[in-house]
Design an enzyme around this catalytic site. Structure first.
Site, PDB file in Angstrom:
ATOM      1  N   GLU A 322     105.852  70.704  52.379  1.00 34.00           N
ATOM      2  CA  GLU A 322     106.392  71.844  51.632  1.00 34.00           C
ATOM      3  C   GLU A 322     105.309  72.905  51.427  1.00 34.00           C
ATOM      4  O   GLU A 322     105.598  74.091  51.336  1.00 34.00           O
ATOM      5  CB  GLU A 322     106.950  71.374  50.278  1.00 34.00           C
ATOM      6  CG  GLU A 322     107.964  72.339  49.694  1.00 34.00           C
ATOM      7  CD  GLU A 322     108.768  71.739  48.544  1.00 34.00           C
ATOM      8  OE1 GLU A 322     109.994  71.857  48.558  1.00 34.00           O
ATOM      9  OE2 GLU A 322     108.161  71.161  47.630  1.00 34.00           O
ATOM     10  N   HIS A 351     105.028  46.367  63.209  1.00 39.59           N
ATOM     11  CA  HIS A 351     106.204  45.669  63.744  1.00 39.59           C
ATOM     12  C   HIS A 351     107.384  46.614  63.877  1.00 39.59           C
ATOM     13  O   HIS A 351     108.520  46.186  63.992  1.00 39.59           O
ATOM     14  CB  HIS A 351     106.550  44.488  62.842  1.00 39.59           C
ATOM     15  CG  HIS A 351     105.400  43.546  62.704  1.00 39.59           C
ATOM     16  ND1 HIS A 351     105.125  42.562  63.612  1.00 39.59           N
ATOM     17  CD2 HIS A 351     104.393  43.503  61.787  1.00 39.59           C
ATOM     18  CE1 HIS A 351     104.024  41.917  63.250  1.00 39.59           C
ATOM     19  NE2 HIS A 351     103.565  42.472  62.151  1.00 39.59           N
ATOM     20  N   LYS A 455     120.012  75.477  49.455  1.00 40.67           N
ATOM     21  CA  LYS A 455     120.682  75.466  48.152  1.00 40.67           C
ATOM     22  C   LYS A 455     121.815  76.477  48.136  1.00 40.67           C
ATOM     23  O   LYS A 455     122.884  76.238  47.583  1.00 40.67           O
ATOM     24  CB  LYS A 455     119.685  75.814  47.040  1.00 40.67           C
ATOM     25  CG  LYS A 455     118.676  74.727  46.785  1.00 40.67           C
ATOM     26  CD  LYS A 455     117.793  75.086  45.622  1.00 40.67           C
ATOM     27  CE  LYS A 455     116.667  74.092  45.483  1.00 40.67           C
ATOM     28  NZ  LYS A 455     115.646  74.512  44.555  1.00 40.67           N
TER      29      LYS A 455
HETATM   30  O1  LIG Z   1     111.520  70.479  39.129  1.00 43.02           O
HETATM   31  P1  LIG Z   1     112.635  71.258  39.711  1.00 43.02           P
HETATM   32  O2  LIG Z   1     112.591  72.700  39.329  1.00 43.02           O
HETATM   33  O3  LIG Z   1     113.962  70.631  39.381  1.00 43.02           O
HETATM   34  O4  LIG Z   1     112.482  71.230  41.272  1.00 43.02           O
HETATM   35  C1  LIG Z   1     112.552  70.061  42.026  1.00 43.02           C
HETATM   36  C2  LIG Z   1     112.190  70.338  43.475  1.00 43.02           C
HETATM   37  O5  LIG Z   1     113.184  71.176  44.040  1.00 43.02           O
HETATM   38  C3  LIG Z   1     112.894  72.298  44.800  1.00 43.02           C
HETATM   39  O6  LIG Z   1     113.872  72.471  45.758  1.00 43.02           O
HETATM   40  C4  LIG Z   1     111.527  72.487  45.366  1.00 43.02           C
HETATM   41  O7  LIG Z   1     111.518  72.750  46.732  1.00 43.02           O
HETATM   42  C5  LIG Z   1     110.589  71.360  45.047  1.00 43.02           C
HETATM   43  O8  LIG Z   1     109.285  71.825  45.194  1.00 43.02           O
HETATM   44  C6  LIG Z   1     110.798  70.880  43.639  1.00 43.02           C
HETATM   45  O9  LIG Z   1     109.861  69.891  43.339  1.00 43.02           O
END
Ligand SMILES: O=P(O)(O)OC[C@H]1O[C@H](O)[C@H](O)[C@@H](O)[C@@H]1O
Length: 530
Positions: A322, A351, A455
């Site tokens: 990432e 294995h 998302k």
């Molecule tokens: O901690 P949050 O804001 O819920 O994010 C949780 C995760 O989701 C995102 O999509 C990011 O890409 C991550 O880097 C992050 O750790």
């Protein structure tokens, strides 16, 4: 290409630090004798930039943020008294809270002591505490930990089933930096419903870890949860394990968070140094740079020979991929940078996929992680005058030799033993290598612009599903083909998605969607019960 291997080369390049309990052997990477001198100028620049980053420069320019995970273990380094005090107060707060929980001063609604913690979070808000927990867990842990890190209903049921009747003595820690991530939000709502079914208040069993002002912060405040611990915008999710995100669950489990922080702090001190051969973070980053330069596209296979480090590969996968997987560099040029990371543990991997590593494409380098101490106490002799641990090391040494024979490159990191301190060292070592490598290739390691795309499409799919349902419900009992539905809701260009959504809807009972199976399958007609 012949991998140069010799005792002299090993001795010459070995980094050894007794205090950190760390050895780093880069001698089986095939860099030339001139490589380090060729890199001197670049490294001088990198050291200068790292200094600015640690002083609070806007090292994450796209998001206009400082990058402060190095301050978490050395609060005096932070650029303001307010930040350094915030870090110190938070650690004290976590320790106090854990003590109150352990002593039964804070209890669940029914006044019984908390025995379990259930961590609800995803990505950086789950992987760090999960990795450290699995590395340091012991039967003496003060609390048992469970994790929900997805919006998979069956996965949630499995975890809740494991907790079973002890839900009333379970403390839920909802972790989300942004406080708006869908998966932990759903996990939280599912768990909340379970408490309600038992006639219990979720709020009296819940704490939040999130940024001030986030949706989760608001919920925890409005519903009067037990407590909220802070996350800061200058700590990225994938480097958050030494913030409340990791420290709170680990302290609750009774783990030594002070030594965890100390290990990271001491490692930072070494990796801050500008004498490259004495800086293991720089050596590691330079090896990555050597292996991937000219876009050779090499992948990193992480092979810890220790069951306790099995999750390290997964943890590093997020940290490295990432951070370093980027389309653009800091100048805005298209570069498609990145190092693919995968791995599991040795000798298990021997294995499964080692066959390909030895004979398949030479498109990787291995990072072995060796732990010298086998176990607490003495091991029995199993066979050939050898203990199980001696066999484990033999497999590591054998695999390393076999790779070298096949001209495949490898790095070996050795730690004396697994404890809170060395786990802190390992975390800091890789965090620093990521920072340095990113500067060498000129990218921003601290943002993740592409993640948002997935998302957004997920949100579009939910809207599309609701449009389909709205349409079918207006015509109960009437069947429709995919083109008919898509046309009616003006989504002709998304017929495949409409089909996939409907297949899912018919298998699950919630919305009463049925089908008349077509042959072939895409000719199926769908309807809601009349
Ligand atoms: O901690 P949050 O804001 O819920 O994010 C949780 C995760 O989701 C995102 O999509 C990011 O890409 C991550 O880097 C992050 O750790």
């Amino acid at each position: 290409m012949v991998v140069i291997k010799s005792w002299e080369r090993y001795k010459h390049h070995l980094y050894n630090d007794d205090e950190l309990g760390l050895l780093l052997d880069i001698s089986r990477m095939n860099f030339s004798d001139q490589f380090f001198s060729e890199m001197t100028k670049d490294m001088e620049k990198v050291y200068g930039e790292m200094e600015l980053l640690e002083k609070g420069g806007l090292a994450n320019p796209d998001e206009g943020r400082m990058v402060g995970h190095y301050w978490l273990r050395y609060p005096d380094l932070a650029p303001s008294v307010e930040i350094s005090k915030g870090i110190q107060d938070n650690i004290a707060d976590i320790l106090r809270f854990a003590e109150q929980i352990h002593k039964g001063e804070i209890t669940g609604e029914k006044k019984q002591a908390f025995r379990n913690i259930l961590i609800i979070g995803i990505g950086g808000s789950s992987l760090g505490p999960r990795f450290v927990r699995s590395a340091l867990a012991s039967p003496r842990d003060k609390m048992k930990s469970f994790f929900i890190d997805n919006t998979d209903p069956d996965g949630i049921d499995y975890v809740l089933g494991e907790i079973g009747a002890t839900l009333d003595s379970t403390l839920c820690i909802v972790i989300s930096k942004s406080g708006g991530t869908i998966e932990p939000r759903n996990g939280m709502l599912e768990v909340k419903a379970c408490y309600q079914e038992l006639g219990l208040s979720f709020a009296k069993h819940a704490v939040a870890v999130t940024q001030v002002g986030s949706r989760l912060a608001e919920t925890s405040h409005n519903e009067n949860w037990l407590k909220a611990f802070p996350m800061w915008d200058w700590v990225g999710g994938r480097t958050s394990v030494l913030s409340s995100v990791g420290l709170l669950p680990l302290a609750l489990q009774g783990m030594d968070i002070i030594n965890l922080l100390q290990g990271a702090k001491d490692c930072d001190e070494r990796t801050r140094g500008t004498d490259t051969p004495r800086n293991p973070g720089a050596l590691l980053a330079l090896m990555w740079y050597y292996a991937t330069q000219d876009q050779r596209g090499k992948q990193m296979v992480v092979l810890p020979y220790k069951d306790r480090l099995e999750l390290f590969a997964k943890y590093l996968q997020q940290l490295i991929m990432e951070s370093l997987g980027k389309e653009k560099n800091l100048k805005g040029e298209t570069v498609h940078q990145g190092i693919a990371v995968y791995g599991n543990k040795g000798s298990t991997d021997q294995h499964s996929y080692l066959q390909q590593l030895l004979e398949g494409p030479d498109n990787f380098f291995v990072t072995f992680i060796e732990v010298l101490k086998d176990r607490e106490g003495t091991s029995p002799i199993m066979a050939e005058n050898s203990t199980s641990g001696e066999y484990l090391q033999a497999f590591l040494l054998g695999t390393r030799e076999a790779l070298t024979e096949k001209r495949r490159e490898s790095i070996t990191i050795t730690v004396k033993e697994i404890n809170a301190y060395t786990i802190g060292v390992l975390i800091a070592l890789f965090e620093r290598a990521v920072s340095i490598y990113a500067l060498l290739v000129g990218i921003n390691a601290y943002h993740q612009p592409a993640v948002e795309m997935g998302k957004k499409v997920a949100g579009d799919a939910i809207n599309l599903k609701n449009k389909i349902l709205d349409f079918l419900k207006v015509h109960p009992g009437k069947t429709f083909s995919i083109p008919e539905i898509a046309q009616a809701i003006q989504e002709e260009e998304h017929q495949e998605m409409v089909f996939k959504i409907l297949l899912h809807l018919t298998i699950n009972p919630e919305h009463g969607v049925n089908l008349e199976q077509g042959h072939p399958l895409p000719e199926t007609r769908f309807f809601v019960d009349g």
